[in-house]
Scaffold this motif. Structure first.
Motif, PDB file in Angstrom:
ATOM      1  N   VAL A  33      39.466  40.562  49.796  1.00 22.98           N
ATOM      2  CA  VAL A  33      39.915  40.893  51.149  1.00 22.98           C
ATOM      3  C   VAL A  33      38.706  40.953  52.070  1.00 22.98           C
ATOM      4  O   VAL A  33      37.695  41.589  51.749  1.00 22.98           O
ATOM      5  CB  VAL A  33      40.659  42.246  51.174  1.00 22.98           C
ATOM      6  CG1 VAL A  33      41.092  42.594  52.594  1.00 22.98           C
ATOM      7  CG2 VAL A  33      41.872  42.211  50.249  1.00 22.98           C
ATOM      8  N   GLY A  34      38.806  40.271  53.204  1.00 20.95           N
ATOM      9  CA  GLY A  34      37.787  40.345  54.247  1.00 20.95           C
ATOM     10  C   GLY A  34      38.425  40.840  55.523  1.00 20.95           C
ATOM     11  O   GLY A  34      39.521  40.405  55.891  1.00 20.95           O
ATOM     12  N   ILE A  35      37.761  41.757  56.226  1.00 18.82           N
ATOM     13  CA  ILE A  35      38.340  42.389  57.412  1.00 18.82           C
ATOM     14  C   ILE A  35      37.341  42.384  58.561  1.00 18.82           C
ATOM     15  O   ILE A  35      36.178  42.776  58.390  1.00 18.82           O
ATOM     16  CB  ILE A  35      38.778  43.834  57.111  1.00 18.82           C
ATOM     17  CG1 ILE A  35      39.859  43.850  56.019  1.00 18.82           C
ATOM     18  CG2 ILE A  35      39.280  44.534  58.366  1.00 18.82           C
ATOM     19  CD1 ILE A  35      40.204  45.242  55.520  1.00 18.82           C
ATOM     20  N   ILE A  36      37.815  41.968  59.729  1.00 15.19           N
ATOM     21  CA  ILE A  36      37.044  42.033  60.966  1.00 15.19           C
ATOM     22  C   ILE A  36      37.687  43.071  61.867  1.00 15.19           C
ATOM     23  O   ILE A  36      38.912  43.060  62.066  1.00 15.19           O
ATOM     24  CB  ILE A  36      37.024  40.668  61.684  1.00 15.19           C
ATOM     25  CG1 ILE A  36      36.492  39.581  60.770  1.00 15.19           C
ATOM     26  CG2 ILE A  36      36.210  40.749  62.979  1.00 15.19           C
ATOM     27  CD1 ILE A  36      35.111  39.834  60.220  1.00 15.19           C
ATOM     28  N   TYR A  37      36.856  43.952  62.419  1.00  9.91           N
ATOM     29  CA  TYR A  37      37.348  44.929  63.383  1.00  9.91           C
ATOM     30  C   TYR A  37      36.359  44.991  64.543  1.00  9.91           C
ATOM     31  O   TYR A  37      35.143  45.042  64.319  1.00  9.91           O
ATOM     32  CB  TYR A  37      37.504  46.316  62.747  1.00  9.91           C
ATOM     33  CG  TYR A  37      38.187  47.282  63.680  1.00  9.91           C
ATOM     34  CD1 TYR A  37      39.567  47.262  63.817  1.00  9.91           C
ATOM     35  CD2 TYR A  37      37.456  48.168  64.455  1.00  9.91           C
ATOM     36  CE1 TYR A  37      40.204  48.120  64.690  1.00  9.91           C
ATOM     37  CE2 TYR A  37      38.082  49.027  65.339  1.00  9.91           C
ATOM     38  CZ  TYR A  37      39.460  48.995  65.463  1.00  9.91           C
ATOM     39  OH  TYR A  37      40.084  49.837  66.345  1.00  9.91           O
ATOM     40  N   LYS A  45      35.443  42.678  50.056  1.00 11.38           N
ATOM     41  CA  LYS A  45      35.405  43.219  48.694  1.00 11.38           C
ATOM     42  C   LYS A  45      36.392  42.473  47.796  1.00 11.38           C
ATOM     43  O   LYS A  45      37.386  41.943  48.269  1.00 11.38           O
ATOM     44  CB  LYS A  45      35.737  44.712  48.712  1.00 11.38           C
ATOM     45  CG  LYS A  45      35.464  45.455  47.403  1.00 11.38           C
ATOM     46  CD  LYS A  45      35.663  46.931  47.583  1.00 11.38           C
ATOM     47  CE  LYS A  45      35.473  47.702  46.269  1.00 11.38           C
ATOM     48  NZ  LYS A  45      34.100  47.600  45.744  1.00 11.38           N
ATOM     49  N   GLY A  46      36.076  42.443  46.503  1.00  9.27           N
ATOM     50  CA  GLY A  46      36.947  41.811  45.531  1.00  9.27           C
ATOM     51  C   GLY A  46      37.454  42.805  44.497  1.00  9.27           C
ATOM     52  O   GLY A  46      36.793  43.821  44.212  1.00  9.27           O
ATOM     53  N   PHE A  47      38.618  42.514  43.947  1.00 12.83           N
ATOM     54  CA  PHE A  47      39.251  43.365  42.929  1.00 12.83           C
ATOM     55  C   PHE A  47      39.801  42.477  41.820  1.00 12.83           C
ATOM     56  O   PHE A  47      40.127  41.312  42.043  1.00 12.83           O
ATOM     57  CB  PHE A  47      40.404  44.165  43.548  1.00 12.83           C
ATOM     58  CG  PHE A  47      40.007  45.042  44.698  1.00 12.83           C
ATOM     59  CD1 PHE A  47      39.692  46.369  44.503  1.00 12.83           C
ATOM     60  CD2 PHE A  47      39.934  44.513  45.983  1.00 12.83           C
ATOM     61  CE1 PHE A  47      39.311  47.178  45.565  1.00 12.83           C
ATOM     62  CE2 PHE A  47      39.571  45.311  47.056  1.00 12.83           C
ATOM     63  CZ  PHE A  47      39.254  46.646  46.852  1.00 12.83           C
ATOM     64  N   GLY A  48      39.930  43.033  40.637  1.00 13.20           N
ATOM     65  CA  GLY A  48      40.503  42.267  39.532  1.00 13.20           C
ATOM     66  C   GLY A  48      39.498  41.320  38.915  1.00 13.20           C
ATOM     67  O   GLY A  48      38.282  41.545  38.963  1.00 13.20           O
ATOM     68  N   VAL A  49      40.004  40.230  38.332  1.00 12.00           N
ATOM     69  CA  VAL A  49      39.152  39.336  37.543  1.00 12.00           C
ATOM     70  C   VAL A  49      39.259  37.886  38.009  1.00 12.00           C
ATOM     71  O   VAL A  49      40.284  37.443  38.514  1.00 12.00           O
ATOM     72  CB  VAL A  49      39.504  39.415  36.041  1.00 12.00           C
ATOM     73  CG1 VAL A  49      39.222  40.804  35.491  1.00 12.00           C
ATOM     74  CG2 VAL A  49      40.967  39.024  35.794  1.00 12.00           C
ATOM     75  N   LYS A  50      38.149  37.146  37.810  1.00 10.71           N
ATOM     76  CA  LYS A  50      38.134  35.714  38.106  1.00 10.71           C
ATOM     77  C   LYS A  50      38.956  34.941  37.079  1.00 10.71           C
ATOM     78  O   LYS A  50      39.586  33.933  37.395  1.00 10.71           O
ATOM     79  CB  LYS A  50      36.696  35.178  38.067  1.00 10.71           C
ATOM     80  CG  LYS A  50      35.759  35.723  39.105  1.00 10.71           C
ATOM     81  CD  LYS A  50      34.382  35.080  38.876  1.00 10.71           C
ATOM     82  CE  LYS A  50      33.321  35.737  39.723  1.00 10.71           C
ATOM     83  NZ  LYS A  50      31.983  35.190  39.404  1.00 10.71           N
ATOM     84  N   GLY A  55      37.621  38.121  31.643  1.00  8.04           N
ATOM     85  CA  GLY A  55      37.528  39.458  32.221  1.00  8.04           C
ATOM     86  C   GLY A  55      36.423  39.616  33.239  1.00  8.04           C
ATOM     87  O   GLY A  55      36.142  40.739  33.671  1.00  8.04           O
ATOM     88  N   GLU A  56      35.784  38.526  33.661  1.00  2.87           N
ATOM     89  CA  GLU A  56      34.699  38.626  34.634  1.00  2.87           C
ATOM     90  C   GLU A  56      35.243  39.110  35.971  1.00  2.87           C
ATOM     91  O   GLU A  56      36.246  38.608  36.471  1.00  2.87           O
ATOM     92  CB  GLU A  56      34.013  37.272  34.810  1.00  2.87           C
ATOM     93  CG  GLU A  56      32.795  37.328  35.704  1.00  2.87           C
ATOM     94  CD  GLU A  56      32.126  35.973  35.882  1.00  2.87           C
ATOM     95  OE1 GLU A  56      31.122  35.913  36.614  1.00  2.87           O
ATOM     96  OE2 GLU A  56      32.633  34.980  35.315  1.00  2.87           O
ATOM     97  N   ALA A  57      34.565  40.079  36.546  1.00  6.55           N
ATOM     98  CA  ALA A  57      35.071  40.738  37.745  1.00  6.55           C
ATOM     99  C   ALA A  57      34.915  39.878  39.001  1.00  6.55           C
ATOM    100  O   ALA A  57      33.952  39.131  39.155  1.00  6.55           O
ATOM    101  CB  ALA A  57      34.356  42.068  37.948  1.00  6.55           C
ATOM    102  N   VAL A  58      35.879  40.020  39.895  1.00  4.43           N
ATOM    103  CA  VAL A  58      35.814  39.425  41.227  1.00  4.43           C
ATOM    104  C   VAL A  58      34.914  40.274  42.106  1.00  4.43           C
ATOM    105  O   VAL A  58      34.868  41.500  41.968  1.00  4.43           O
ATOM    106  CB  VAL A  58      37.235  39.365  41.842  1.00  4.43           C
ATOM    107  CG1 VAL A  58      37.178  39.079  43.330  1.00  4.43           C
ATOM    108  CG2 VAL A  58      38.089  38.330  41.132  1.00  4.43           C
ATOM    109  N   ASN A  59      34.175  39.622  43.018  1.00  4.71           N
ATOM    110  CA  ASN A  59      33.443  40.373  44.034  1.00  4.71           C
ATOM    111  C   ASN A  59      33.536  39.647  45.373  1.00  4.71           C
ATOM    112  O   ASN A  59      34.282  38.680  45.505  1.00  4.71           O
ATOM    113  CB  ASN A  59      31.982  40.612  43.615  1.00  4.71           C
ATOM    114  CG  ASN A  59      31.224  39.312  43.402  1.00  4.71           C
ATOM    115  OD1 ASN A  59      31.425  38.327  44.111  1.00  4.71           O
ATOM    116  ND2 ASN A  59      30.333  39.307  42.423  1.00  4.71           N
TER     117      ASN A  59
END
Length: 428
Positions: A33-37, A45-50, A55-59
């Motif tokens: 998720v990317g957010i502009i304000y 930020k990333g969540f979960g896995v690629k 099991g490699e984490a998302v970022n």
């Protein structure tokens, strides 16, 4: 939501919590998720896995296949050529691509503007040949020549009909007008000027260590994602589909749109002007030059979504608020609307204690693991007050049934159709 650094930190902590809970409660594999304000990057930020197998984490630097969000960059690429005086929006396509023909002689009337607004009369593509990808620079030209036997649906300029074919033609037109490959032109004129340092339309340029793996819905090892047998890449469909980008890239791109940094204000006036009705509902009721136009809670909304094998994406912008949200997942069966709407609500000052859980996925999972009777009983046990925590959607349950049917799980598909009838049939 303007405030001190500590205020921003509290916002980020709240987002971290609700997004992490969403990924934990849904069968989604990875989510970024990317957010502009206020026209600035607030969150990436990333969540979960690629990859569910490693099991490699998302970022925040994980690259996703952005699918049809790619089309908004193509529109920018075309508008850059308009600014330079290389083309006009009302040029006939055949003036730049003399080998472009269709079985219907009216193809000669098709303009660049009509391709951008999906009003050319072209049908859509239904076979992207992800399992037979092409990689050479002439892929687009060959594709454009290959559509010669297609029929127009109606006279150019008459109606809206979403067509990926039109965007492959636009990509080839860019290459022929500029004398460089579509991908090189896009990188030099749109991606880099927008600050998208890791972004590319060429899969070969995307870092293998950063690229998310596509996942499709499976039931073999329990209900949820399994690694797709194919990766959705084919250079012949680059313009319509193959942007690779991460959360930081998409934040940079959104800022460039909000600040109108890459193109002139006149170009954005043209891109974000309605040319036709879509029939897609209030948030996407009109089509601009690639961008869908509508309203969200009384605010002007411009957006584009994408879905290909193993991936989904959604970019939404509130131009008058300086707000944008981009959501990406490497699960093609996971709806994202509930995510971006929840984030927008939060940014607009509403209380958002959680992102609603998909009732369809919850009950589908129960059906696969416990049977249809147990799933029906689970639904009946949910109290009306608890139902507010769920996203209740009959079409989503039907979508899951259709997906399983396409995967060959016909018995399980029929169970979900029966469950849908029991639940929603009773309510009608």
């Amino acid at each position: 939501m303007e405030g001190t650094m500590s205020d921003h930190q509290r916002i980020k902590e709240k987002l971290n919590r609700v997004l992490a809970e969403f990924v934990e409660q849904e069968p989604v594999t990875g989510l970024s998720v990317g957010i502009i304000y206020d026209n600035k990057m607030l969150y990436a930020k990333g969540f979960g896995v690629k990859n569910i197998e490693t099991g490699e984490a998302v970022n925040e630097t994980t690259l996703y296949h952005m699918a049809s969000v790619s089309k908004t960059l193509v529109a920018a690429g075309i508008m850059r050529l308009v600014e330079l005086g290389k083309i006009t929006l009302d040029d006939y396509v055949v003036d730049h691509l003399p080998y472009f023909t269709l079985s219907d002689g009216q193809y000669r009337k098709i303009t660049i503007r009509q391709l951008l607004t999906h009003t050319s009369g072209l049908p859509d593509e239904d076979e992207f040949e992800w399992d037979r990808p092409q990689y050479d620079e002439l892929s687009l030209e060959r594709y454009v020549k290959s559509v010669k036997d297609r029929h127009l649906l109606w006279e150019p300029g008459t109606n809206f009909y979403y067509s990926n074919i039109g965007y492959e033609i636009l990509g080839d037109l860019i290459a022929k007008v500029t004398g460089v490959s579509f991908e090189q032109y896009m990188r030099e004129n749109i991606l880099l000027p927008s600050g998208m340092r890791d972004g590319t339309f060429l899969k070969q340029e995307a870092s293998d260590t950063s690229l998310a793996t596509p996942h499709v819905l499976g039931i073999e090892n329990g209900y949820g994602g399994r690694v797709s047998d194919v990766f959705p890449y084919n250079r012949a469909h680059g313009p319509s589909s193959t942007l690779y980008a991460n959360a930081i890239d998409m934040c940079s791109y959104a800022i460039a749109q909000l600040k109108q940094e890459v193109l002139s204000a006149d170009c954005y006036d043209l891109m974000w002007r309605k040319y036709a009705d879509t029939g897609y509902g209030p948030e996407m009721e009109g089509i601009g030059l690639s961008w869908f136009l509508g309203e969200y809670k009384g605010l002007r909304l411009v957006s584009h979504a994408g879905r290909d094998t193993g991936f989904r994406s959604h970019l939404v912008i509130l131009p008058d608020k300086g707000i944008a949200v981009c959501v990406m997942t490497n699960s093609d069966y996971q709806g994202l609307k509930v995510v971006w709407q929840s984030v927008l609500d939060f940014l607009l000052g509403e209380e958002v204690p959680y992102i609603k859980k998909s009732l369809a996925h919850d009950l589908a999972g129960w059906t696969m693991s416990h049977g249809i009777e147990a799933a029906a009983e689970r639904f009946r046990s949910i109290q009306p007050s608890q139902l507010d925590r769920y996203l209740v959607s009959e079409p989503e349950l039907q979508f899951i049934a259709d997906t399983l049917f396409e995967r060959g799980a016909r018995q399980e598909s029929e169970q979900l159709r029966e469950l849908s009838y029991r639940i929603f049939g009773e309510q009608h």
